[in-house]
Design a protein around this motif. Structure first.
Motif, short mmCIF file in Angstrom:
data_model
loop_
_atom_site.label_atom_id
_atom_site.label_comp_id
_atom_site.label_asym_id
_atom_site.label_seq_id
_atom_site.Cartn_x
_atom_site.Cartn_y
_atom_site.Cartn_z
N GLU A 28 -1.64 12.04 1.19
CA GLU A 28 -1.85 11.20 0.00
C GLU A 28 -1.39 9.77 0.26
O GLU A 28 -2.03 8.81 -0.18
CB GLU A 28 -1.10 11.79 -1.21
CG GLU A 28 -1.68 13.09 -1.76
CD GLU A 28 -1.33 14.31 -0.91
OE1 GLU A 28 -1.90 15.39 -1.18
OE2 GLU A 28 -0.50 14.19 0.01
N GLU A 29 -0.28 9.63 0.98
CA GLU A 29 0.23 8.30 1.32
C GLU A 29 -0.73 7.58 2.26
O GLU A 29 -0.96 6.38 2.14
CB GLU A 29 1.61 8.45 1.96
CG GLU A 29 2.19 7.19 2.59
CD GLU A 29 2.51 6.09 1.58
OE1 GLU A 29 2.83 4.97 2.03
OE2 GLU A 29 2.44 6.34 0.36
N ARG A 81 -3.69 6.36 0.23
CA ARG A 81 -3.31 5.19 -0.58
C ARG A 81 -3.26 3.93 0.27
O ARG A 81 -3.81 2.90 -0.09
CB ARG A 81 -1.95 5.44 -1.24
CG ARG A 81 -1.51 4.35 -2.23
CD ARG A 81 -0.08 4.54 -2.66
NE ARG A 81 0.86 4.37 -1.56
CZ ARG A 81 1.21 3.18 -1.05
NH1 ARG A 81 0.67 2.06 -1.51
NH2 ARG A 81 2.08 3.12 -0.05
N ARG A 82 -2.62 4.03 1.44
CA ARG A 82 -2.48 2.85 2.30
C ARG A 82 -3.82 2.42 2.89
O ARG A 82 -4.04 1.24 3.17
CB ARG A 82 -1.48 3.15 3.42
CG ARG A 82 -0.05 3.17 2.91
CD ARG A 82 0.96 3.66 3.94
NE ARG A 82 1.00 2.88 5.16
CZ ARG A 82 1.92 3.00 6.10
NH1 ARG A 82 2.89 3.91 5.94
NH2 ARG A 82 1.90 2.27 7.18
#
Length: 199
Positions: A50-51, A54-55
């Motif tokens: 998920e990170e 997002r990035r």
């Protein structure tokens, strides 16, 4: 399309990973890979998908369309690193034989740092004899061997060494604990200088 390993008779890293064909999907695929490479380098196994999404500026659904699970993303990253080393060998092939061999191994020592982190996490899913590791290992040997042969034919490198021995040597140097990365680079230069042909 996913990046899962596909069944194939080819034995190259490219044959192991299926990539998107549409331009927009390919851009998102490369964006996720680039972001994941940096995120894993910083956070290691604690990095969440998920990170990464997002990035990378994409939705989690987009990430999962290309990489249905964590293993698929790790495999694509691992293969991408190997492909980059193979490409760099091909690009150096027309250069001065001694400089080309040195430049490739200087890149190789940086590659090992990334490869070790990815391989460590991939070992949660694959054993050391998995096809992915075998094909990537063979591809690296085949990419580096022409550089060594040309240096030997030019009379600048001793004849009694093989590409396997050189790769083992560089991997060993990369594993030396050092506070300053330049220290290992210096050790590598000393070791490579020992390869020079002398009467």
């Amino acid at each position: 399309m996913s990046s899962e390993i596909v069944s194939t008779t080819e034995t190259s890293p490219q044959a192991l990973i299926e990539r998107p064909k549409r331009a927009d999907a390919r851009r998102n695929y490369e964006k996720v890979l680039s972001t994941a490479r940096q995120a894993f380098a910083e956070g290691g196994e604690s990095t969440a998908l998920e990170e990464i999404a997002r990035r990378a500026g994409v939705g989690i659904g987009t990430l999962y369309r290309h990489f249905p699970n964590r293993q698929a993303l790790l495999e694509a990253l691992y293969v991408g690193e190997v492909e980059e080393m193979c490409r760099s060998a091909a690009e150096l092939d027309g250069s001065d034989p001694w400089q080309a061999l040195n430049a490739w191994f200087e890149g190789f020592i940086a590659y090992i740092g990334t490869k070790r982190a990815l391989a460590a996490e991939l070992s949660n899913y694959l054993d050391q004899d998995a096809e992915l590791f075998q094909v990537c290992r063979t591809s690296l040997f085949e990419a580096g061997e022409p550089l060594l042969k040309k240096a030997q034919e030019a009379g600048v490198v001793r004849q009694d060494v093989s590409i396997g021995e050189l790769i083992q040597m560089v991997v060993g140097i990369a594993k030396i604990p050092a506070k300053d990365p330049e220290q290992n680079a210096h050790i590598l230069r000393v070791a490579l200088d020992g390869l020079r042909y002398r009467d």
